[in-house]
Design a protein around this motif. Structure first.
Motif, short mmCIF file in Angstrom:
data_model
loop_
_atom_site.label_atom_id
_atom_site.label_comp_id
_atom_site.label_asym_id
_atom_site.label_seq_id
_atom_site.Cartn_x
_atom_site.Cartn_y
_atom_site.Cartn_z
N MET A 46 0.83 -1.20 0.00
CA MET A 46 0.00 0.00 0.00
C MET A 46 0.86 1.25 0.00
SD MET A 46 -0.97 2.65 2.18
CE MET A 46 -0.76 2.08 3.85
N CYS B 294 -4.73 6.61 -2.89
CA CYS B 294 -3.86 5.52 -2.48
C CYS B 294 -3.80 4.48 -3.58
CB CYS B 294 -4.35 4.89 -1.18
SG CYS B 294 -6.03 4.21 -1.28
N VAL C 61 -3.32 0.16 -3.92
CA VAL C 61 -3.27 -1.14 -3.26
C VAL C 61 -3.19 -2.21 -4.33
CG1 VAL C 61 -4.55 -2.80 -1.84
CG2 VAL C 61 -4.59 -0.37 -1.25
N ILE D 25 -7.95 3.39 4.62
CA ILE D 25 -6.61 2.80 4.49
C ILE D 25 -5.67 3.42 5.52
CG2 ILE D 25 -4.60 2.61 2.98
CD1 ILE D 25 -6.75 0.79 2.01
#
Length: 484
Positions: free
Chosen positions: A405, A413, A415, A444
């Motif tokens: 991540m 973000c 992932v 997150i």
């Protein structure tokens, strides 16, 4: 001829042979300079054995079938990206989501390099461990009506693996199309006929890039590290969790397994499906076609923007590495990273140092207990450099952390399956989801902050207390890091 002279002749022969190996096999391949010097060093210090190691770990297979298929597939993808480029220039998509305006350069980077399209009508569920992921995955498999496309680097033949395989067998027997793709090296230890029940039930199973081809090569590199599951074109799963009891936290060695997976609904599922079909074509040699049944119309009105990106040795660009680098350079306030293996290339390491020195809050979490000792010690050597620059780096103590991540400024973000290491950047086939959404990113980040509570901060005091043996390990494995 006396024994001493014979011994010298043997040594001379080995020396000449070693030089020949180095010139023909390594230099003529025109690989990355750091990799070249690392392999030359290995061959110098361990003649002959170094060449054998190269056969296992160093062969450059980029000019094989990968690029041939890639060029054909680009012609399919490019029509999607061309349409989106027009929309972006007209601000049609951007107006719907202000974060897309702020990160338009990241979107354009991935559109221009590999035709990766951003979609704006997605629902994203964050799954923080196997206990959260697998019940949902199992429910989606049970409810499948048309097709299940499932791809994992590791699909263990243990309790969880057998349970999911049996579900797939049942769905195949009831007329659901089941395609299963596994990596040859990741599933190397499985029983030979583990997947046979699914084949007998009418499902299709293929191994991606079998690791052993007699008399040709031993394929340890260029592994398909992707974890993708698409069900009926409605549900998509992507992240770091493979299939096996270990990922439920049942391993005696590691205990709790901390990982991030995403459950996607919306148009982003289409692009996970495209990625699966491309890999399926490579492994199965079946004709590739964009069948409409795999891309049903989506009804979601959610407004989470997602861009599916991938990279591998079939690409001219290191798209995931380039995205990481772009995001690090773009960050204004914070950079949060979780990765089990931290072996960045020079560009990533330099960018993180510059971010630290510029006042950006850089926080990184890596495991405290290694699953690969060599990589662990190399990771520590890079981490200590960032600590000296002001980064807050931690080792996770509550089991094993396997999350991949990166979070930027609390706004967006990424992932997926790619670690923050050279192997993921250059050698493995990987896939990530970029999430342009503050709400998802906040979830997150909250999980990240909870992980810090179960971690140890790496301080200058701990750095100074390292034993000579630890310092030696870090130095040696740092030298080998380009090929780890």
């Amino acid at each position: 001829m006396d024994s001493y002279t014979m011994f010298l002749n043997i040594l001379n022969f080995i020396f000449i042979l070693n030089i020949a190996f180095a010139i023909v096999v390594i230099i003529f391949e025109r690989r990355n300079a750091n990799n070249t010097w690392t392999w030359l060093m290995i061959m110098l210090f361990v003649p002959i054995l170094g060449f054998i190691l190269y056969l296992f770990f160093g062969q450059d297979l980029r000019h094989k079938k990968f690029f041939v298929l890639k060029k054909e597939e680009e012609s399919i993808l490019i029509r999607f990206s061309d349409e989106q480029k027009k929309l972006i220039n007209d601000d049609t998509i951007m107006i719907q989501n202000p974060i897309l305006i702020e990160f338009h350069d990241v979107i354009n980077l991935n559109l221009a390099s590999d035709n990766f399209v951003v979609t704006n009508n997605n629902k994203v569920d964050v799954l923080n461990n196997g206990i959260e992921k697998f019940p949902l995955l199992i429910d989606c498999i049970k409810s499948a009506k048309n097709f299940i496309h499932i791809q994992y680097y590791i699909f263990e033949d243990d309790n969880l693996g057998t349970e999911i395989l049996n579900l797939l067998v049942d769905k195949a027997l009831h007329g659901v199309e089941v395609k299963l793709l596994y990596d040859g090296m990741g599933c190397l230890h499985n029983k030979r006929h583990f997947f046979d029940p699914l084949k007998k039930a009418g499902g299709e199973v293929y191994c991606f890039f079998p690791p052993f081809i007699p008399y040709i090569n031993i394929r340890i590199n260029y592994r398909n590290h992707r974890k993708i599951c698409v069900i009926d074109g409605e549900h998509g799963f992507i992240g770091g969790l493979n299939i096996g009891d270990e990922y439920l936290g049942l391993s005696k060695k590691f205990g709790f397994w901390r990982d991030i997976h995403l459950h996607l609904q919306g148009d982003s599922v289409n692009y996970l499906e495209v990625r699966f079909l491309m890999d399926w074509r490579f492994a199965s040699n079946q004709d590739f076609f964009m069948s409409e049944k795999y891309f049903p119309k989506k009804q979601y009105t959610a407004q989470t923007a997602v861009q599916i990106i991938s990279s591998g040795p079939d690409s001219d660009w290191c798209s995931i590495r380039n995205t990481y680098l772009k995001l690090i350079n773009k960050a204004q306030n914070s950079i949060y990273i979780e990765t089990p293996y931290f072996i960045p290339d020079e560009s990533i390491q330099t960018a993180l140092k510059i971010a630290c020195l510029s006042g950006v809050e850089v926080k990184i979490i890596i495991p405290s207990k290694p699953d690969h000792p060599f990589i662990h010690w190399a990771s520590k050597s890079y981490i200590w450099e960032l600590v000296e620059c002001g980064a807050h780096c931690y080792t996770y103590d509550n089991g094993f952390i396997h999350s991949k991540m990166v979070s930027i400024d609390g706004k967006m973000c990424t992932v997926g399956t790619a670690n923050m290491d050279i192997r993921s950047f250059n050698l493995n086939f990987e896939v990530n989801a970029i999430i342009y959404d503050e709400t998802v990113t906040r979830k997150i980040d909250q999980a990240f902050m909870e992980d810090i509570l179960s971690s140890t901060l790496l301080t200058q005091e701990l750095y100074d207390k390292r034993t000579p043996l630890v310092r030696f390990k870090e130095s040696v494995y740092r030298l080998l890091s380009p090929i780890l």
